[in-house]
Scaffold this motif. Sequence first.
Motif, PDB file in Angstrom:
ATOM      1  N   GLY A 160       0.814  -1.208   0.000  1.00 29.14           N
ATOM      2  CA  GLY A 160       0.000   0.000   0.000  1.00 29.14           C
ATOM      3  C   GLY A 160       0.848   1.258   0.000  1.00 29.14           C
ATOM      4  O   GLY A 160       0.555   2.232  -0.725  1.00 29.14           O
ATOM      5  N   ALA A 161       1.903   1.274   0.804  1.00 30.87           N
ATOM      6  CA  ALA A 161       2.789   2.442   0.864  1.00 30.87           C
ATOM      7  C   ALA A 161       3.514   2.650  -0.460  1.00 30.87           C
ATOM      8  O   ALA A 161       3.702   3.793  -0.908  1.00 30.87           O
ATOM      9  CB  ALA A 161       3.789   2.268   2.005  1.00 30.87           C
ATOM     10  N   SER A 215       2.332   1.861  -3.373  1.00 30.96           N
ATOM     11  CA  SER A 215       1.345   2.411  -4.306  1.00 30.96           C
ATOM     12  C   SER A 215       1.088   3.894  -4.024  1.00 30.96           C
ATOM     13  O   SER A 215       0.928   4.689  -4.955  1.00 30.96           O
ATOM     14  CB  SER A 215       0.034   1.624  -4.205  1.00 30.96           C
ATOM     15  OG  SER A 215       0.205   0.311  -4.707  1.00 30.96           O
ATOM     16  N   ALA A 216       1.036   4.271  -2.753  1.00 37.74           N
ATOM     17  CA  ALA A 216       0.849   5.683  -2.413  1.00 37.74           C
ATOM     18  C   ALA A 216       2.006   6.523  -2.941  1.00 37.74           C
ATOM     19  O   ALA A 216       1.801   7.617  -3.498  1.00 37.74           O
ATOM     20  CB  ALA A 216       0.717   5.848  -0.902  1.00 37.74           C
ATOM     21  N   TYR A 229      -3.267   4.449  -8.629  1.00 35.17           N
ATOM     22  CA  TYR A 229      -2.433   4.094  -7.477  1.00 35.17           C
ATOM     23  C   TYR A 229      -3.078   4.534  -6.165  1.00 35.17           C
ATOM     24  O   TYR A 229      -2.912   3.863  -5.139  1.00 35.17           O
ATOM     25  CB  TYR A 229      -1.048   4.707  -7.630  1.00 35.17           C
ATOM     26  CG  TYR A 229      -0.176   3.956  -8.601  1.00 35.17           C
ATOM     27  CD1 TYR A 229       0.196   2.638  -8.363  1.00 35.17           C
ATOM     28  CD2 TYR A 229       0.281   4.556  -9.775  1.00 35.17           C
ATOM     29  CE1 TYR A 229       0.988   1.933  -9.255  1.00 35.17           C
ATOM     30  CE2 TYR A 229       1.074   3.865 -10.678  1.00 35.17           C
ATOM     31  CZ  TYR A 229       1.425   2.548 -10.410  1.00 35.17           C
ATOM     32  OH  TYR A 229       2.212   1.851 -11.304  1.00 35.17           O
ATOM     33  N   SER A 231      -3.806   1.850  -3.270  1.00 37.52           N
ATOM     34  CA  SER A 231      -3.247   2.077  -1.943  1.00 37.52           C
ATOM     35  C   SER A 231      -4.342   2.062  -0.887  1.00 37.52           C
ATOM     36  O   SER A 231      -4.184   1.476   0.196  1.00 37.52           O
ATOM     37  CB  SER A 231      -2.498   3.414  -1.909  1.00 37.52           C
ATOM     38  OG  SER A 231      -1.949   3.650  -0.624  1.00 37.52           O
ATOM     39  N   THR A 243      -4.729  -0.532   2.237  1.00 34.48           N
ATOM     40  CA  THR A 243      -4.683   0.034   3.584  1.00 34.48           C
ATOM     41  C   THR A 243      -5.877  -0.404   4.415  1.00 34.48           C
ATOM     42  O   THR A 243      -5.746  -0.671   5.616  1.00 34.48           O
ATOM     43  CB  THR A 243      -4.600   1.570   3.512  1.00 34.48           C
ATOM     44  OG1 THR A 243      -3.433   1.942   2.761  1.00 34.48           O
ATOM     45  CG2 THR A 243      -4.509   2.186   4.899  1.00 34.48           C
ATOM     46  N   SER A 251      -4.219  -6.489  -7.195  1.00 31.84           N
ATOM     47  CA  SER A 251      -2.964  -6.654  -6.462  1.00 31.84           C
ATOM     48  C   SER A 251      -2.508  -8.106  -6.432  1.00 31.84           C
ATOM     49  O   SER A 251      -1.319  -8.403  -6.595  1.00 31.84           O
ATOM     50  CB  SER A 251      -3.132  -6.126  -5.033  1.00 31.84           C
ATOM     51  OG  SER A 251      -1.953  -6.297  -4.284  1.00 31.84           O
ATOM     52  N   ALA A 310      -0.879   7.980   3.034  1.00 30.63           N
ATOM     53  CA  ALA A 310       0.483   7.585   3.393  1.00 30.63           C
ATOM     54  C   ALA A 310       0.705   7.717   4.895  1.00 30.63           C
ATOM     55  O   ALA A 310       1.368   6.864   5.512  1.00 30.63           O
ATOM     56  CB  ALA A 310       1.494   8.433   2.622  1.00 30.63           C
ATOM     57  N   GLU A 359      -1.008   4.859   6.621  1.00 28.25           N
ATOM     58  CA  GLU A 359      -0.195   3.644   6.470  1.00 28.25           C
ATOM     59  C   GLU A 359       0.962   3.636   7.471  1.00 28.25           C
ATOM     60  O   GLU A 359       1.292   2.598   8.057  1.00 28.25           O
ATOM     61  CB  GLU A 359       0.322   3.555   5.035  1.00 28.25           C
ATOM     62  CG  GLU A 359      -0.764   3.210   4.036  1.00 28.25           C
ATOM     63  CD  GLU A 359      -0.407   3.523   2.597  1.00 28.25           C
ATOM     64  OE1 GLU A 359      -1.140   3.075   1.699  1.00 28.25           O
ATOM     65  OE2 GLU A 359       0.599   4.216   2.355  1.00 28.25           O
TER      66      GLU A 359
END
Length: 272
Positions: free
Chosen positions: A110-111, A113-114, A129, A133, A137, A224, A253, A256
Motif C-alpha cells: 500500500g505504501a 502504491s501511495a 495508485y 493504496s 490500507t 494486487s 500515506a 499507512e
Amino acid sequence: MSALEGLARRAAHGHGGSSIAIIGCASEETPAEWCPIDVAVFPEDEGQEIWRGGKSIVRVIHTRAPPIEEVPSMLIVDDPSMEAAALKVTWRNRAAELARGTARRLIIDGAESAARGIEALGTPAAGYYAMKSYALTVAAAVAAAGRIPRPAHVVRQARALDVMPHAPPGELSHVRRTVETVRRILYSELDQEVEGYVFRRKAEALVESGLLLDALVLAFHEISRRIGDDLALAHLRMDVDQEALRKFLPRIAEEESMIWRSIYAADRSTDR
C-alpha cells in the motif's frame, strides 16, 4: 455433522485420501448466498474447480497446503492422515502473529502504491495508485487489528473494528466500469475462469446492493493479487480530480505509517 460440513464433503467427493477443510469467510461466519464457500483439499496438485449444490456454490481448492493464515480458523471436515489437525495444533495460538504478518505485506504494498501515486500526480495513473493504496490500507488495518481480511467483506470488517481509513476522493462513479474491466482481464487476458467467476459473483452482488466502496476495494485486491499494475493500467482509467488526489495521497500515506507503527509496537510487546 453440520450442513456446511456435509456440503464441503459432497463437493470434495472422490478425494478420500486427502484432508478437507473449510477456509475463508465461511470458516468464521455464515456465508452470504452470493459468496462461494472455499473448501481446501490437501495435499494435492494445485488447481481449482466450482461445484454447485442447489443454491450453494463451492470453490474446491486443490493445494499442497492451505494458506498458513487460514489454518487457525479452518474447519476440518475430513482428515484421514491427521495432517490438518497437526497444522492446526501448530498454529492455533498464533492467529494474531499471522494476521500481523499479513498486515506487514499489505502495508508495504500500500505504501509503495501511495508513493507511486504521488509521483504520478497530474496523470491518470495517480488515481489508479490512490485507489489501490486505499484498498490495501483498509485490509492492512483489519489485519493489524488481529483479523484476517476477507476482500469481499473487508470494508464491513474495518467498520466493525473501528479502523476504517478516510474515504477515497471522488463519487465512485467508475466502480461498475472497474469491476467489469477486472472481470474481463481475469477471463480473457489471464484465462483464470474460476477466479473470474468468483470475483464476478462477489463484485456484482456488492454493486447491486449499493456497496460501491466494498466492490472497489475487492476489485483492487484482485488487481494486487492476480493482475499486476502494468496490465491493469493498460485497461483501467481512474477519472479522479487531481486536486483531491493531492490532498488524499499524503493522508493515506500517513495512515499507512500509523498502521506500520502499530504493527511494530505489537511485535515488540509479543517479544517481551
